[in-house]
Design a protein around this motif. Structure first.
Motif, PDB file in Angstrom:
ATOM      1  N   MET A   1      -4.154  74.395  20.526  1.00 37.89           N
ATOM      2  CA  MET A   1      -3.738  74.741  21.575  1.00 37.89           C
ATOM      3  C   MET A   1      -2.347  73.947  22.161  1.00 37.89           C
TER       4      MET A   1
ATOM      5  N   ALA B   1      -2.810  91.762  24.183  1.00 38.04           N
ATOM      6  CA  ALA B   1      -3.794  91.533  23.174  1.00 38.04           C
ATOM      7  C   ALA B   1      -3.263  91.560  22.008  1.00 38.04           C
TER       8      ALA B   1
ATOM      9  N   THR C   1     -12.993  81.542  15.334  1.00 36.76           N
ATOM     10  CA  THR C   1     -13.629  81.462  16.807  1.00 36.76           C
ATOM     11  C   THR C   1     -12.533  80.764  17.773  1.00 36.76           C
ATOM     12  N   ILE C   2     -12.169  79.563  17.296  1.00 41.16           N
ATOM     13  CA  ILE C   2     -11.045  78.823  17.842  1.00 41.16           C
ATOM     14  C   ILE C   2      -9.821  79.477  17.860  1.00 41.16           C
TER      15      ILE C   2
ATOM     16  N   ARG D   1      -9.067  82.666  17.991  1.00 42.77           N
ATOM     17  CA  ARG D   1      -8.920  83.783  18.943  1.00 42.77           C
ATOM     18  C   ARG D   1      -9.267  83.070  20.401  1.00 42.77           C
ATOM     19  N   LEU D   2     -10.113  82.074  20.541  1.00 40.87           N
ATOM     20  CA  LEU D   2     -10.074  81.560  21.985  1.00 40.87           C
ATOM     21  C   LEU D   2      -8.805  80.920  22.541  1.00 40.87           C
ATOM     22  N   THR D   3      -8.320  80.154  21.639  1.00 40.96           N
ATOM     23  CA  THR D   3      -6.764  79.616  22.267  1.00 40.96           C
ATOM     24  C   THR D   3      -5.887  80.478  22.360  1.00 40.96           C
TER      25      THR D   3
ATOM     26  N   GLU E   1      -6.081  83.471  23.002  1.00 42.94           N
ATOM     27  CA  GLU E   1      -6.291  84.466  24.130  1.00 42.94           C
ATOM     28  C   GLU E   1      -6.171  83.638  25.371  1.00 42.94           C
ATOM     29  N   THR E   2      -6.641  82.477  25.278  1.00 42.28           N
ATOM     30  CA  THR E   2      -6.275  81.488  26.404  1.00 42.28           C
ATOM     31  C   THR E   2      -4.787  81.225  26.676  1.00 42.28           C
TER      32      THR E   2
ATOM     33  N   VAL F   1      -3.737  84.049  28.827  1.00 41.93           N
ATOM     34  CA  VAL F   1      -3.981  83.856  30.199  1.00 41.93           C
ATOM     35  C   VAL F   1      -3.080  82.822  30.955  1.00 41.93           C
ATOM     36  N   VAL F   2      -2.775  81.550  30.142  1.00 40.17           N
ATOM     37  CA  VAL F   2      -1.716  80.772  30.815  1.00 40.17           C
ATOM     38  C   VAL F   2      -0.436  81.222  30.960  1.00 40.17           C
TER      39      VAL F   2
END
Lengths: 185, 185
Positions: free
Chosen positions: B78, B121, B139-140, B142-144, B146-147, B150-151
Motif C-alpha cells: 500500500m 481498471a 490477491t493482495i 489486486r486489492l491494494t 484497485e484500492t 479508489v483513493v
C-alpha cells in the motif's frame, strides 16, 4: 402499450442469457430473444433500452438491497458496507450457475465489460448515498463504498476462478480482512 | 506509411481536446482534428483507434510511470501504491488546465465515462502486475492496486470540485489517511 405480460422482464433476461451463452452476444438479435421468451420485440424495448441492458437486469435490485442493508446497519461505515456486500453476495450464491454463465458472456465482450464497470460504479454510488443518509461525511462515504466494490470484485474473481472452494460471502469477508491488513500501518 | 510527423500523437491529442472542449465531443469529426493539427486523417488513424482513444493519450505513459515507481519502492504494497500515485498526480498537477478541460469533456459524455473506467481498471492492473513482480501475493496485489485507484478517484474528484485549495498529491495523501482510518478497527 401492449397488454400486460407476467414477468416479462425476467423472461426476457433469462432468454437473453441463454442465447448469449449458446451463440454469443454479438450474434444474438433482440428478435430472437423476444421469440425465445414468447414475447414481442416491442415488449423487449418497453423493458430494456438495448441488448446490453438486459444482462444487467438485477443491478437495480442490487442497488436497493445494498442501500437498505446499509440503512439498517449500526456499525462503522466500512462495517455497514461489508454487511451489505455479504447480504448481496449471499443472494448471488443461490444462483451460482446463472451468475457464472453471465460472467462468461461479459468476459468475452469488451463493451459488456465497460458496461459492467459502470454498473459497479452505480452500486458504489448507491452505497455512498445510503451512508450519507446515515450521517457519514461525503468523503468517507465515497471512499468506503468504492473500496467495498474493490473488495467485492476481488472476492468475486477468486470465486469465479475457484468455484468449489469457499462460498462468495465468505470470500468477501476474507478479502475485507486482507485489505484491512494491507492498510494497517 | 506516410512520412514521419514530429510529435503527431501529441499534436492530435491537443487539437482534439481543444475541439471537444469548444464544440463538444459528438460534434467533432476526425477530419477536423487532423486539420487543426496540420495532419491528415490517415495519420490520425495510424496513431489512434478512434475519437475516444485520443482523449486517453497519456494513459500508457501513466501505467508505465506507476509500474516503475512501484518497482523502485521498498515499502509495503500500500505504501508503494501511495508513492506511485503521488508521483503520477504531481505530473498531472503541472498541467492542471488541460486536466480540467479534459475532465469536463469526459463528464459530459457517458461513453467517455465508460472508457475512463476501463482506463482506470488498466492502471490498476499495471500496478498489480508491478506488485506481483516485487513478490506481492496476487490477491493482495489486486486489492491494494484497485484500492489505490479508489483513493486516487476520491482525491481527484475533490480536486476538480475545489481546485484552489490543496494540490492533487496532497489530496491523495489525505484520502489515503482517511481510508486507513475508516478501515481500522
Amino acid at each position: 402499450m401492449g397488454r400486460w405480460e407476467p414477468d416479462a422482464r425476467g423472461r426476457l433476461a433469462r432468454a437473453a442469457l441463454t442465447l448469449y451463452a449458446e451463440q454469443g452476444f454479438d450474434r444474438t438479435t433482440v428478435a430472437e430473444i423476444a421469440e425465445a421468451a414468447g414475447l414481442t420485440e416491442s415488449t423487449f424495448f418497453r423493458n430494456f433500452a438495448d441488448k446490453r441492458e438486459v444482462l444487467f437486469y438485477g443491478a437495480e435490485g442490487a442497488a436497493e438491497l445494498l442501500a437498505s442493508s446499509i440503512a439498517a446497519s449500526t456499525g462503522t461505515p466500512m462495517d455497514a458496507v461489508s454487511a451489505a456486500l455479504e447480504a448481496w453476495t449471499a443472494i448471488m450464491q443461490e444462483d451460482i450457475d446463472r451468475v457464472r454463465q453471465r460472467d462468461a458472456v461479459i468476459a468475452a465482450n469488451p463493451e459488456l465489460q465497460e458496461r459492467n464497470l459502470t454498473k459497479h460504479a452505480e452500486l458504489a454510488a448507491a452505497m455512498a448515498a445510503a451512508l450519507r443518509d446515515r450521517g457519514t461525511l461525503d468523503t468517507i462515504a465515497r471512499l468506503t463504498a468504492e473500496t467495498g466494490i474493490v473488495v467485492f470484485t476481488a472476492a468475486y474473481a477468486r470465486w469465479i476462478e475457484e468455484p468449489g472452494k469457499e462460498d462468495l460471502p465468505s470470500r468477501v469477508r476474507a478479502a475485507m480482512v486482507e485489505l484491512r491488513g494491507a492498510l494497517a500501518q
